[in-house]
Design an enzyme around this catalytic site. Structure first.
Site, mmCIF file in Angstrom:
data_model
loop_
_atom_site.group_PDB
_atom_site.id
_atom_site.type_symbol
_atom_site.label_atom_id
_atom_site.label_comp_id
_atom_site.label_asym_id
_atom_site.label_seq_id
_atom_site.Cartn_x
_atom_site.Cartn_y
_atom_site.Cartn_z
ATOM 1 N N LYS A 55 47.457 29.819 28.374
ATOM 2 C CA LYS A 55 48.553 28.938 27.954
ATOM 3 C C LYS A 55 48.200 27.485 27.311
ATOM 4 O O LYS A 55 47.345 26.894 27.672
ATOM 5 C CB LYS A 55 49.371 28.778 29.338
ATOM 6 C CG LYS A 55 50.706 28.117 29.282
ATOM 7 C CD LYS A 55 51.280 27.940 30.459
ATOM 8 C CE LYS A 55 52.717 27.491 30.659
ATOM 9 N NZ LYS A 55 53.375 27.478 31.666
ATOM 10 N N SER A 97 57.892 29.759 31.924
ATOM 11 C CA SER A 97 57.577 28.997 30.784
ATOM 12 C C SER A 97 56.654 29.707 30.036
ATOM 13 O O SER A 97 56.134 29.423 28.932
ATOM 14 C CB SER A 97 57.266 27.750 30.955
ATOM 15 O OG SER A 97 56.196 27.199 31.789
ATOM 16 N N SER A 113 56.904 30.010 36.654
ATOM 17 C CA SER A 113 56.645 30.216 35.220
ATOM 18 C C SER A 113 55.429 31.323 35.130
ATOM 19 O O SER A 113 55.205 31.914 33.861
ATOM 20 C CB SER A 113 55.970 28.878 34.460
ATOM 21 O OG SER A 113 57.128 28.178 34.376
HETATM 22 N N1 GLN Z 1 61.716 27.668 35.114
HETATM 23 C C1 GLN Z 1 61.002 26.567 36.111
HETATM 24 C C2 GLN Z 1 61.281 25.361 35.247
HETATM 25 O O1 GLN Z 1 61.979 25.168 34.454
HETATM 26 C C3 GLN Z 1 59.663 26.826 36.166
HETATM 27 C C4 GLN Z 1 58.803 26.280 35.311
HETATM 28 C C5 GLN Z 1 57.289 26.401 35.613
HETATM 29 O O2 GLN Z 1 56.930 27.059 36.663
HETATM 30 N N2 GLN Z 1 56.566 25.533 34.771
HETATM 31 O O3 GLN Z 1 61.124 24.429 35.734
#
Ligand code: GLN
Length: 450
Positions: A52, A127, A151
């Protein structure tokens, strides 16, 4: 070569931001030569890994999918990367994601969304959307993502693959671009539990560069996976989560059927009340935006990040202009929210209150986990959204994180494994949560349930 060809063929999915073609081929060749000479190979020799775009790899660009870090070249590698390389993994490229890992659809990337390979009108989740699609579409063997509030697990669920978020502190965060430091954890995507276990084995463990990386011994995950598991297991589900109105009705039915099947197979499945369920998303967004507003203050156009070209600004306007140009809308929203909840006069009402909620939720969840082998939950309340479906409604987007943020608030490990296909054709998974530092049994249970 096979992976490189597929990456080129499936370019429209927009999973990779950069492909390290020459470097990957050279590494493969070098391993081949070593093997021919009877040399020693590492535990992950030939395993092709995508990373990532929030994980630093020396000499390679890392941008957190943000204009703010466009063209930024890492001067060191994350500990997880160092350990992969030391075991002869081949890193094939870096993967698209939501800007600074903030989002649930990959639509917040400055480089455009990644598309779900099963239905390109749908998002892959986020994400770590690029990391999920890279594994889903067979563009690499395994990939690394980061999981602050789901994410890794949420995109794994949307893409029909496995996503593991280890215990907070199990994997060093050194070299992981920070979103919310008390929640962030590197996670692993794979199509097979043994692959995920093999990668965890290599990257887990203490690290002198991260004081929050635990000293807890790293067991032999792979060897333990092979042990026969024929004892009857004690599962719990959280009634307030399972019967929450946000959950898709067809999926709710399928989870209940699944629990009944487990009982038929000799396990016990017990419903537990969990009255904090509606407080976990608000607590998560207060705390993570607070931490983000602090973490992202370093991108000021001077020390790090995009610098405005506008001349003759005083220092405050120079910061403002650089940050306004560099950050996307969701990141700005979170910096504002986080700054607000930390401001004098509101701190106790929001930040302190959310910390108290975090403590209550953790105590309660840990208490349940002491009594059972694992908690079973949905990973996401629905299958993958259509592109654009939720972009105008950030609150609706945040609420869909209801099942994943719990493990990050508490710091426990959790995994999403594919369960079945919805009548709309999209896959969804089941989430398994166990006690802190019990990845060994988490992985075994996951394999049993797949
Ligand atoms: N969807 C969650 C957020 O927007 C999780 C993001 C993540 O785990 N980096 O914060």
């Amino acid at each position: 070569r096979t992976f490189l060809d597929r990456i080129a063929k499936l370019k429209h999915l927009n999973a990779f931001l950069e492909v390290y073609e020459e470097e990957a081929l050279n590494k493969a060749q070098e391993l081949d030569n070593r093997l021919a000479k009877g040399g020693k190979l590492g535990a992950l020799a030939g395993v092709v890994v995508g990373i990532k775009d929030v994980i630093c790899y020396k000499g390679h660009n890392v941008s957190a999918a943000s204009r703010m870090l466009e063209g930024f070249n890492s001067i060191f590698s994350a500990t997880a990367i160092e350990r992969l390389l030391a075991e002869d993994a081949i890193i094939i490229g870096n993967l698209n994601c939501d800007e600074f890992a903030m989002g649930s659809t990959n639509e917040n990337s400055a480089y455009g969304p990644t598309l779900n390979a099963l239905d390109i009108t749908r998002v892959p989740g986020g994400s770590s959307g690029g990391s999920a699609v890279a594994v889903q579409a067979n563009l690499c063997h395994v990939s690394l993502g980061s999981d602050t509030g789901g994410s890794v697990r949420q995109p794994a669920d949307f893409c029909g693959i496995i996503g593991l978020k280890p215990t907070y502190g199990r994997i060093s965060r050194h070299g992981l671009i920070a979103y919310a430091s008390s929640f962030d954890q590197i996670g692993i995507f794979g199509r097979d539990i043994a692959d995920v276990a093999a990668v965890l084995q290599v990257i887990a463990g203490p690290d002198e560069f991260d004081s929050t990386a635990s000293q807890h011994p790293v067991p032999d995950y792979l060897a333990n996976l092979a042990l026969e598991n024929n004892k009857s297991l004690k599962f719990a589900y959280l009634r307030d989560a399972q019967y929450h109105d946000g959950l898709d009705a067809e999926m709710r039915g399928a989870y209940i059927d699944f629990f009944e099947k487990l009982v038929d197979n000799g396990h016990t499945v017990t419903g537990h009340s969990f009255e904090y369920i509606d407080h976990i998303v608000p607590a998560y967004y207060v705390l993570t935006t607070a931490e983000a507003s602090s973490n992202l203050s370093r991108y000021d156009g001077v020390k790090f990040g995009h610098r405005t070209r506008e001349q003759n600004l005083d220092l405050t306007d120079f910061y403002k202009k650089s940050r306004s140009e560099g950050f996307g809308i969701e990141v700005k929203r979170r910096i504002l929210l986080g700054t607000f909840v930390l401001s004098a006069g509101y701190y106790d009402a929001y930040y302190t209150k959310a910390q108290q909620v975090r403590r209550l939720v953790a105590d309660k969840l840990n208490e349940i986990l002491e009594e059972y082998d694992a908690i079973l939950m949905p990973t996401v309340p629905s299958t993958a959204f259509k592109l654009g479906e939720k972009t105008d409604d950030p609150i609706a987007m945040y609420l869909a994180d209801i099942y994943t943020v719990l493990a990050n608030l508490v710091g426990v490990p959790a995994i999403s494994v594919p369960l079945q296909k919805h009548s709309n054709g999209m896959p969804y998974g089941v989430q398994i949560i166990t006690k802190k530092f019990s990845e060994e049994s988490l992985l075994r249970i996951a394999r049993l349930l797949m």
